[in-house]
Design a protein around this motif. Structure first.
Motif, PDB file in Angstrom:
ATOM      1  N   ASN A   1       0.779  -1.238   0.000  1.00 27.84           N
ATOM      2  CA  ASN A   1       0.000   0.000   0.000  1.00 27.84           C
ATOM      3  C   ASN A   1       0.811   1.290   0.000  1.00 27.84           C
ATOM      4  OD1 ASN A   1      -3.150  -0.480   0.495  1.00 27.84           O
ATOM      5  ND2 ASN A   1      -2.024  -2.152   1.443  1.00 27.84           N
ATOM      6  N   GLU A   2       2.073   1.241   0.402  1.00 32.24           N
ATOM      7  CA  GLU A   2       2.854   2.486   0.407  1.00 32.24           C
ATOM      8  C   GLU A   2       4.298   2.222   0.023  1.00 32.24           C
ATOM      9  OE1 GLU A   2       3.014   4.452   4.259  1.00 32.24           O
ATOM     10  OE2 GLU A   2       3.258   2.551   5.298  1.00 32.24           O
ATOM     11  N   LEU A   3       4.916   3.236  -0.601  1.00 30.19           N
ATOM     12  CA  LEU A   3       6.255   3.042  -1.154  1.00 30.19           C
ATOM     13  C   LEU A   3       6.988   4.362  -1.325  1.00 30.19           C
ATOM     14  CD1 LEU A   3       5.899   4.200  -4.244  1.00 30.19           C
ATOM     15  CD2 LEU A   3       4.972   1.939  -4.705  1.00 30.19           C
TER      16      LEU A   3
ATOM     17  N   ALA B   1      -7.991   1.178  -4.840  1.00 33.79           N
ATOM     18  CA  ALA B   1      -8.459   0.308  -5.929  1.00 33.79           C
ATOM     19  C   ALA B   1      -7.312  -0.208  -6.782  1.00 33.79           C
ATOM     20  CB  ALA B   1      -9.454   1.065  -6.807  1.00 33.79           C
ATOM     21  N   LYS B   2      -6.095   0.377  -6.611  1.00 30.23           N
ATOM     22  CA  LYS B   2      -4.966  -0.043  -7.438  1.00 30.23           C
ATOM     23  C   LYS B   2      -3.694  -0.076  -6.597  1.00 30.23           C
ATOM     24  CE  LYS B   2      -2.920   0.619 -12.002  1.00 30.23           C
ATOM     25  NZ  LYS B   2      -2.694   1.548 -13.142  1.00 30.23           N
ATOM     26  N   ILE B   3      -3.666  -1.013  -5.644  1.00 30.11           N
ATOM     27  CA  ILE B   3      -2.474  -1.173  -4.812  1.00 30.11           C
ATOM     28  C   ILE B   3      -1.412  -1.950  -5.602  1.00 30.11           C
ATOM     29  CG2 ILE B   3      -3.784  -0.986  -2.668  1.00 30.11           C
ATOM     30  CD1 ILE B   3      -3.496  -4.068  -2.386  1.00 30.11           C
ATOM     31  N   GLY B   4      -0.278  -2.248  -4.978  1.00 27.02           N
ATOM     32  CA  GLY B   4       0.753  -2.996  -5.688  1.00 27.02           C
ATOM     33  C   GLY B   4       2.153  -2.483  -5.421  1.00 27.02           C
ATOM     34  N   ALA B   5       2.426  -2.105  -4.171  1.00 26.97           N
ATOM     35  CA  ALA B   5       3.746  -1.565  -3.809  1.00 26.97           C
ATOM     36  C   ALA B   5       4.821  -2.639  -3.715  1.00 26.97           C
ATOM     37  CB  ALA B   5       3.652  -0.806  -2.478  1.00 26.97           C
ATOM     38  N   PHE B   6       4.413  -3.915  -3.534  1.00 24.76           N
ATOM     39  CA  PHE B   6       5.405  -4.989  -3.397  1.00 24.76           C
ATOM     40  C   PHE B   6       5.802  -5.510  -4.776  1.00 24.76           C
ATOM     41  CE2 PHE B   6       3.313  -6.231   0.938  1.00 24.76           C
ATOM     42  CZ  PHE B   6       3.789  -5.049   1.491  1.00 24.76           C
TER      43      PHE B   6
END
Length: 335
Positions: A65-67, A94-99
């Motif tokens: 969620n955070e980066l 709606a568009k996570i993907g920090a990993f």
């Protein structure tokens, strides 16, 4: 690129590191080469499907969620950022993907990395910072001279919430463990209650606002210290009808949340106060305001010293799930 993903909702932590294509960006998006991603308890809620009434996901789902990272490419309509900019972000729900090694993010969700933070410390600031900012400004609508109490505010949330509250002219009272007293006073807390020696509900009364970080077990105690007309804002207790209406959910969801949160709304109403629940959203403009607060107050959020790479994703998730950390847990990518 490498990305940590789940294939379905599950009670077990079983993320997989997969090779997937680098995402294509839209006209209003930037492609970010991810440097560091923070791991939050929110990850566990998403994995278990606990937030699917708020946001339901398609699979496979890239978590995170955070980066922090560096802008590598910009969309045709992007005006506020250029290639090479160092940024920090809480990704849109709606568009996570920090990993992942790269992320495509709407420019309205990102902010410039505060000058006093490196990529590691910067990665742990957006989610708690925005939660505190939105909670104080939007949910509580707090005004200078009023008092806010943050039970359990000696951790990562308090690190951001205290300076933001002080910048608004609020009096800030915090409860927490004895080890954190000195550093919490240093960042602006006016009063610190050591929960191992004192019960805050026996010391406090007529408080304007409570920002709850502890959840349902403390609800009655927190209500008891509020003045008539005060507000209790929770990060944990759970959504209610006001939350559903505020987010424009359809009628059936509003009824569901009204049912789920009714117990807390009724208790608050009997006391003559209001109950609110917050689920933080992305907001680049607010990240720019937070940048100034972080820089002016020389805030450096605590980071757990354990080193993780994306291949260690399940170890990192389990560390956060078990709760014994010395700051926020991070995963390093592209270093």
């Amino acid at each position: 690129m490498k990305a940590a993903q789940i294939a379905k909702y599950s009670k077990r932590i079983e993320a997989e590191v997969n090779d997937i294509p680098i995402p294509k960006i839209g006209d209003n998006e930037v492609l970010v080469k991810v440097k560091v991603a923070a791991v939050n308890p929110l990850e566990m809620l998403i994995i278990r499907g606990s937030v699917k009434l708020i946001q339901d996901y398609e699979f496979p789902l890239t978590l995170g969620n955070e980066l922090t990272g560096v802008v590598e490419k910009i969309g045709a309509k992007v005006k506020g950022f250029k290639v090479g900019d160092a940024i920090y972000a809480r990704l849109p729900l709606a568009k996570i993907g920090a990993f992942a090694e790269y992320a495509a993010i709407d420019e309205n969700a990102i902010g410039r990395l505060p000058a006093n933070l490196d990529f590691v410390a910067g990665a742990v600031a957006p989610l708690t910072g925005l939660t505190a900012y939105q909670g104080l400004h939007e949910e509580l609508e707090a005004k200078a001279g009023e008092t806010v109490f943050i039970p359990g505010g000696s951790g990562s949330f308090g690190q951001m919430a205290i300076p933001i509250a002080k910048a608004m002219g609020l009096k800030v009272i915090v409860s927490g463990n004895p080890r954190a007293r000195e550093r919490t006073i240093e960042i602006g807390a006016d009063q610190y209650i050591d929960y191992t020696k004192e019960n805050y509900w026996e010391l406090l009364s007529d408080i304007d606002y409570v920002m709850d970080t502890l959840g349902t077990d403390e609800f009655d105690h927190e209500l008891s210290i509020l003045k008539s007309g005060g507000k209790l804002l929770s990060l944990k207790t759970g959504p209610n009808k006001h939350f559903a209406k505020n987010h424009g959910f359809p009628g059936w969801k509003q009824k569901l949340f009204a049912l789920a949160g009714g117990k807390y709304d009724n208790k608050a109403k009997k006391k003559g106060v209001q109950y609110r629940f917050i689920f933080v959203r992305s907001d680049g403009a607010q990240l720019e305001k937070l940048k100034k607060i972080i820089e002016d107050n020389k805030i450096v959020p605590a980071v757990d010293p354990t080193e993780f790479r994306i291949e260690d994703i399940n170890k990192a998730l389990n560390l956060v799930a078990n709760g014994h950390t010395e700051g926020k847990v991070v995963i390093k990518l592209n270093n």
